[in-house]
Design a protein around this motif. Structure first.
Motif, mmCIF file in Angstrom:
data_model
loop_
_atom_site.group_PDB
_atom_site.id
_atom_site.type_symbol
_atom_site.label_atom_id
_atom_site.label_comp_id
_atom_site.label_asym_id
_atom_site.label_seq_id
_atom_site.Cartn_x
_atom_site.Cartn_y
_atom_site.Cartn_z
ATOM 1 N N VAL A 1 2.446 6.126 5.917
ATOM 2 C CA VAL A 1 2.453 7.364 6.483
ATOM 3 C C VAL A 1 2.443 7.937 5.884
ATOM 4 O O VAL A 1 2.284 9.000 5.863
ATOM 5 C CB VAL A 1 2.041 7.552 8.250
ATOM 6 C CG1 VAL A 1 2.336 8.782 8.595
ATOM 7 C CG2 VAL A 1 1.830 6.700 9.008
ATOM 8 N N ASN A 2 3.547 8.060 5.240
ATOM 9 C CA ASN A 2 4.492 8.898 4.408
ATOM 10 C C ASN A 2 4.727 8.954 3.065
ATOM 11 O O ASN A 2 4.101 10.442 3.018
ATOM 12 C CB ASN A 2 6.435 9.380 4.927
ATOM 13 C CG ASN A 2 6.726 9.890 4.220
ATOM 14 O OD1 ASN A 2 6.991 11.280 4.216
ATOM 15 N ND2 ASN A 2 8.252 9.769 3.255
ATOM 16 N N PHE A 3 4.042 7.768 2.679
ATOM 17 C CA PHE A 3 3.332 8.149 1.203
ATOM 18 C C PHE A 3 2.367 8.961 1.056
ATOM 19 O O PHE A 3 1.683 9.930 0.455
ATOM 20 C CB PHE A 3 3.453 6.580 0.799
ATOM 21 C CG PHE A 3 3.184 6.673 -0.550
ATOM 22 C CD1 PHE A 3 3.584 7.285 -1.608
ATOM 23 C CD2 PHE A 3 2.481 6.059 -1.056
ATOM 24 C CE1 PHE A 3 3.434 7.629 -2.688
ATOM 25 C CE2 PHE A 3 2.162 5.904 -2.615
ATOM 26 C CZ PHE A 3 2.490 6.334 -3.669
ATOM 27 N N ALA A 4 2.251 8.237 1.508
ATOM 28 C CA ALA A 4 0.011 9.000 2.388
ATOM 29 C C ALA A 4 -0.308 10.789 2.673
ATOM 30 O O ALA A 4 -0.518 11.750 1.709
ATOM 31 C CB ALA A 4 -0.766 8.150 3.509
ATOM 32 N N VAL A 5 1.074 10.865 3.303
ATOM 33 C CA VAL A 5 1.888 12.727 3.340
ATOM 34 C C VAL A 5 1.692 12.952 2.198
ATOM 35 O O VAL A 5 1.434 14.609 1.614
ATOM 36 C CB VAL A 5 2.598 13.469 4.888
ATOM 37 C CG1 VAL A 5 2.480 14.733 4.448
ATOM 38 C CG2 VAL A 5 1.394 12.042 6.049
ATOM 39 N N THR A 6 2.809 12.672 1.796
ATOM 40 C CA THR A 6 3.542 12.982 0.454
ATOM 41 C C THR A 6 2.240 13.284 -1.100
ATOM 42 O O THR A 6 2.259 14.881 -1.511
ATOM 43 C CB THR A 6 4.043 12.460 -0.234
ATOM 44 O OG1 THR A 6 5.791 12.321 0.849
ATOM 45 C CG2 THR A 6 5.093 12.679 -1.388
ATOM 46 N N ARG A 7 1.710 11.834 -0.736
ATOM 47 C CA ARG A 7 -0.108 12.173 -1.837
ATOM 48 C C ARG A 7 -0.900 13.095 -1.432
ATOM 49 O O ARG A 7 -0.953 13.942 -2.223
ATOM 50 C CB ARG A 7 -0.611 10.775 -1.545
ATOM 51 C CG ARG A 7 0.379 9.894 -2.774
ATOM 52 C CD ARG A 7 -0.509 9.138 -2.958
ATOM 53 N NE ARG A 7 -1.319 8.959 -3.929
ATOM 54 C CZ ARG A 7 -1.546 8.291 -5.198
ATOM 55 N NH1 ARG A 7 -0.601 6.199 -4.624
ATOM 56 N NH2 ARG A 7 -2.106 7.977 -5.691
ATOM 57 N N SER A 8 -0.708 13.469 0.017
ATOM 58 C CA SER A 8 -2.333 13.878 0.236
ATOM 59 C C SER A 8 -1.283 16.198 -0.290
ATOM 60 O O SER A 8 -2.403 16.410 -0.592
ATOM 61 C CB SER A 8 -2.920 14.018 1.325
ATOM 62 O OG SER A 8 -2.219 15.137 2.106
ATOM 63 N N VAL A 9 -0.768 16.288 0.447
ATOM 64 C CA VAL A 9 0.253 17.798 -0.177
ATOM 65 C C VAL A 9 0.153 17.731 -1.782
ATOM 66 O O VAL A 9 -0.587 17.990 -1.908
ATOM 67 C CB VAL A 9 1.370 17.602 0.416
ATOM 68 C CG1 VAL A 9 2.313 19.040 -0.561
ATOM 69 C CG2 VAL A 9 1.481 17.635 1.978
ATOM 70 N N TRP A 10 0.779 16.863 -2.094
ATOM 71 C CA TRP A 10 1.087 16.983 -3.792
ATOM 72 C C TRP A 10 -1.049 17.312 -3.746
ATOM 73 O O TRP A 10 -1.116 17.313 -5.127
ATOM 74 C CB TRP A 10 1.539 15.877 -4.251
ATOM 75 C CG TRP A 10 1.195 15.313 -6.224
ATOM 76 C CD1 TRP A 10 2.056 16.512 -6.303
ATOM 77 C CD2 TRP A 10 0.672 14.370 -6.554
ATOM 78 N NE1 TRP A 10 1.860 16.233 -8.273
ATOM 79 C CE2 TRP A 10 1.640 14.762 -8.135
ATOM 80 C CE3 TRP A 10 0.612 13.168 -6.960
ATOM 81 C CZ2 TRP A 10 0.758 14.587 -8.770
ATOM 82 C CZ3 TRP A 10 -0.351 12.881 -7.671
ATOM 83 C CH2 TRP A 10 0.720 12.209 -8.971
#
Ligand code: NAI
Length: 507
Positions: free
Chosen positions: A244-253
């Motif tokens: 979840v956290n990696f997906a949010v990080t990637r999506s914001v990036w």
């Protein structure tokens, strides 16, 4: 100022999962008739009985009367199909996080509900503007972003897309407040406020870990015991789940067109690739087997209290250090401020980190025995402090610095000589991101601070924290990180620069 929706208005909630059920509970508790719809057979009915059980629990704890609990449960109705929602004045969507599916749902709703009905989405990552683009009247669509668990978390981000009418945002704001929540306004931008401004809490910790600053348990302990954060970044990421956290990080990036400010860490990718997703499957940064021992933070062994201690000036760190030494009857002298010197202990010179490594600072100030201390939320009450030691520093000087801090009652964790240590670089980057959000018109100063305190439990809003340590100090730390790493990631927000030149605090 717009009024809240009357409690006579029917509220529809679509999606009876974790968020939809929580939101339905909040709306029913506030007095609305609530219609809950889910496209999975039986899901809405299960959620309605789950919520009724919650109301009963609250009654058992004395937080509601039995009559209130019963009345709130009676206001919750299962909807069988979309057409059952035709009488709603507000529809809150909390279905799967997919743009096309949400657009289709809102288009179907648009044809069904009255012209005054407000359409709201609980999306955490999809642009409100993009969802609205599919509608005939995107003016009445806004984000109403609750946090999990919705009945307990006070924050609600009220998010306006490019086409959202201002009164729609104002009505949602007033309604969320009437429901006992603390709303903040935000413009539809990737991550809105919280999911954007929180990125450095993870990113800086991952950077320090990757550079061998210390192990996870030590860095987490520094963030909790010096920074005052409720959870350290690694234990928090393990709780959220790395997928979840990696997906949010990637999506914001991605959403910021690969702005290096939001660059994900390879370490997150590795954890996800390995299937080490965190608590939920027993292994992340930490191991959650029943037999696994919880690793302890690295803490310096006791050193003798140095014979000669001088505390300089009256900065918050100096005042707290002097008070702590006095309270423990440790002999020391005080002298007026001398540059950025915090204290001397025997041969050691102690300063608060300014974003340079100890080794660089020792070289630039021709002071070999340099020991740097990390930022603390409150030096008077912190129980642990991270330090870094210049490569040039003599061992006796290191021991004297450690002995001084221990005599003042701190547990001491020595980090590898990473620039900005742990709490300082994290807080500087949180303030930088918060300032950028304000500078770009996403929200105002009060909103970003409220959002970070209530949405992710930070002990202080990032801009209030910048004020407390001095905005100029934040700028200095960021400047040193930028020239150490040579990366655009550490560029100083124009708003921080503005406040430094104007000699103004954030207000
Ligand atoms: P969930 O998976 O627990 O629940 C989603 C529910 O929606 C399921 O019961 C599913 O059957 C139903 N559903 C899916 N498509 C539907 C449709 N077309 N019509 C009717 N029902 C449909 O998901 P969760 O976690 O409750 O998330 C829902 C929304 O809230 C997402 O947009 C998510 O990004 C957002 N959100 C989630 C947070 C969280 O921590 N879980 C926090 C804040 C926002």
């Amino acid at each position: 100022m717009s009024a809240a929706l009357s409690s006579q208005c029917v509220v529809a909630v679509i999606g009876a999962g974790a968020m939809g059920a929580g939101i339905a509970q909040v709306a029913a508790a506030a007095g609305h008739r609530v219609r809950l719809l889910d496209n999975q057979a039986g899901a809405a009915a299960r959620a309605v009985s789950g919520i009724a059980a919650q109301f009963d629990k609250l009654a058992a704890k004395g937080k509601l009367s039995a009559e209130q609990a019963q009345a709130a449960s009676a206001r919750l109705l299962v909807a069988e199909q979309l057409s059952d929602l035709a009488d709603a004045t507000l529809v809150i969507e909390a279905i799967v996080e997919n743009l096309q599916v949400k657009q289709k749902l809102f288009c179907d709703l648009e044809a069904l509900v009255g012209t005054d009905c407000i359409l709201a989405t609980n999306t955490s990552s999809i642009s409100i503007t993009a969802i609205g683009a599919a509608l005939k009247r995107p003016q009445r669509l806004a984000g109403l972003h609750f946090f999990n668990p919705a009945p307990l978390m006070a924050l609600v981000e009220v998010v306006s897309g490019l086409a959202t009418d201002a009164p729609v945002g104002a009505t949602l704001f007033a309604t969320a407040a009437a429901w006992g929540k603390t709303p903040v306004h935000a413009k539809s931008t990737p991550g809105f406020i919280v999911n954007r401004v929180a990125r450095p809490y993870y990113a800086e910790a991952l950077r320090v870990l990757t550079e061998g600053g210390a192990d996870c348990a030590t860095l987490d302990a520094c963030c909790r015991e010096a920074g005052g954060f409720r959870m350290g970044p690694f234990e928090l990421m393990d709780m959220i789940g790395h997928d979840v956290n990696f997906a949010v990080t990637r999506s914001v990036w991605n959403a910021y067109f690969c702005d290096p400010r939001f660059l994900p860490s390879l370490m997150q990718q590795e954890l996800v690739d390995a299937g080490f997703l965190g608590r939920k499957n027993g292994r992340g940064f930490y191991c959650y087997d029943a037999q696994a021992e919880k690793p302890l933070p690295a803490t310096e062994a006791a050193q003798p209290t140095p014979g000669e201690i001088v505390v300089y000036g009256s900065s918050p760190a100096a005042r707290a250090l002097a008070a702590r030494l006095s309270a423990r009857a440790v002999a020391f002298t005080q002298q007026s401020a001398q540059g950025e010197l915090l204290a001397r202990a025997g041969a050691a010179t102690l300063c608060v980190t300014d974003g340079r490594s100890a080794t660089r600072r020792a070289a630039e100030s021709a002071t070999p025995n340099t020991v740097l201390i990390d930022l603390a939320l409150d030096y008077a009450t912190a129980t642990r402090l991270a330090i870094s030691v210049a490569a040039q520093c003599a061992l006796e000087a290191t021991h004297a610095a450690v002995g001084l801090l221990q005599a003042a009652g701190f547990a001491v964790s020595t980090l590898r000589d990473v620039p900005g240590l742990m709490v300082m670089r994290t807080v500087a980057m949180l303030a930088n991101e918060a300032a950028d959000a304000v500078n770009q018109g996403v929200c105002d100063v009060a909103a970003v601070d409220t959002a970070m305190r209530l949405g992710v439990n930070y002990p202080q809003g990032p801009l209030a924290w910048a004020n407390a340590m001095g905005v100029a100090q934040v700028g200095t730390v960021l400047g040193h990180l930028a020239d150490t790493y040579g990366e655009d990631r550490y560029r100083t927000s124009p708003l921080i620069q503005h406040h430094i030149y104007a000699a103004k605090a954030f207000a």
